[in-house]
Design a protein around this motif. Structure first.
Motif, short mmCIF file in Angstrom:
data_model
loop_
_atom_site.label_atom_id
_atom_site.label_comp_id
_atom_site.label_asym_id
_atom_site.label_seq_id
_atom_site.Cartn_x
_atom_site.Cartn_y
_atom_site.Cartn_z
N ASP A 89 -5.04 -2.27 -8.05
CA ASP A 89 -5.61 -3.41 -7.67
C ASP A 89 -5.91 -3.53 -6.15
O ASP A 89 -6.84 -4.03 -5.45
N ARG A 90 -4.93 -2.83 -5.31
CA ARG A 90 -4.81 -2.87 -3.89
C ARG A 90 -5.94 -1.65 -3.30
O ARG A 90 -6.18 -1.80 -2.23
N LEU A 91 -6.28 -0.83 -4.06
CA LEU A 91 -7.29 0.41 -3.55
C LEU A 91 -8.79 -0.24 -3.60
O LEU A 91 -9.23 -0.83 -4.41
N ASP A 92 -8.78 -0.17 -2.13
CA ASP A 92 -10.45 -0.69 -1.99
C ASP A 92 -11.52 0.62 -1.64
O ASP A 92 -11.64 0.74 -0.38
N LEU A 93 -11.78 1.28 -2.77
CA LEU A 93 -12.52 2.49 -2.71
C LEU A 93 -13.85 2.31 -3.16
O LEU A 93 -14.02 1.86 -4.41
#
Length: 136
Positions: free
Chosen positions: A92-96
């Motif tokens: 959920d923290r991956l902002d790709l």
């Protein structure tokens, strides 16, 4: 098997560089430019070095087979890095987005293909010199 070994080697080395450079940092959400550049460097240099070695050592593999191998390696190496990031920070923290993932793939693919081409040319050049020496 060669594809998996290369992908895991490059992907795990890039993930290890990221983890080591972010180990003591606080989780304030600020970008860690040094860690990102280290990942980029490991992906590019790993791809170039291993591609160069593949090009020099290619005995029966054709140029197209080597480029195809490295296309697969780049996809699997990026998947390894993304899995490592997900384990470290959570999915959920991956902002790709797609362009970020494509950039990571190109950071492996382009230098590896350049390495393969250089290695293939060096190998071919040394064979023609040896053959020319025998004839003359």
């Amino acid at each position: 098997m060669r594809v998996i070994v290369r992908a895991l080697g490059i992907g795990l080395a890039a993930t290890a560089a990221l983890v080591l450079l972010t180990l003591g940092s606080d989780d304030t959400g600020d970008a860690n430019i040094g860690a990102g550049l280290a990942v980029f460097a490991v992906l590019a240099l790993g791809g170039f070095g291993w591609g160069l070695a593949d090009g020099v050592r290619a005995r029966s593999a054709g140029l197209l087979a080597l480029v195809t191998r490295w296309a697969l390696v780049s996809v699997l190496a990026v998947a390894t890095v993304l899995a490592g990031l997900a384990v470290r920070s959570g999915w959920d923290r991956l902002d790709l987005d797609a362009s970020s993932i494509a950039l990571l793939g190109l950071l492996v693919l382009v230098p590896s293909v350049v390495g393969v081409l250089i290695g293939y040319a060096v190998r071919s050049g040394s064979r023609s010199r040896v053959a020319g020496d025998r004839v003359g």
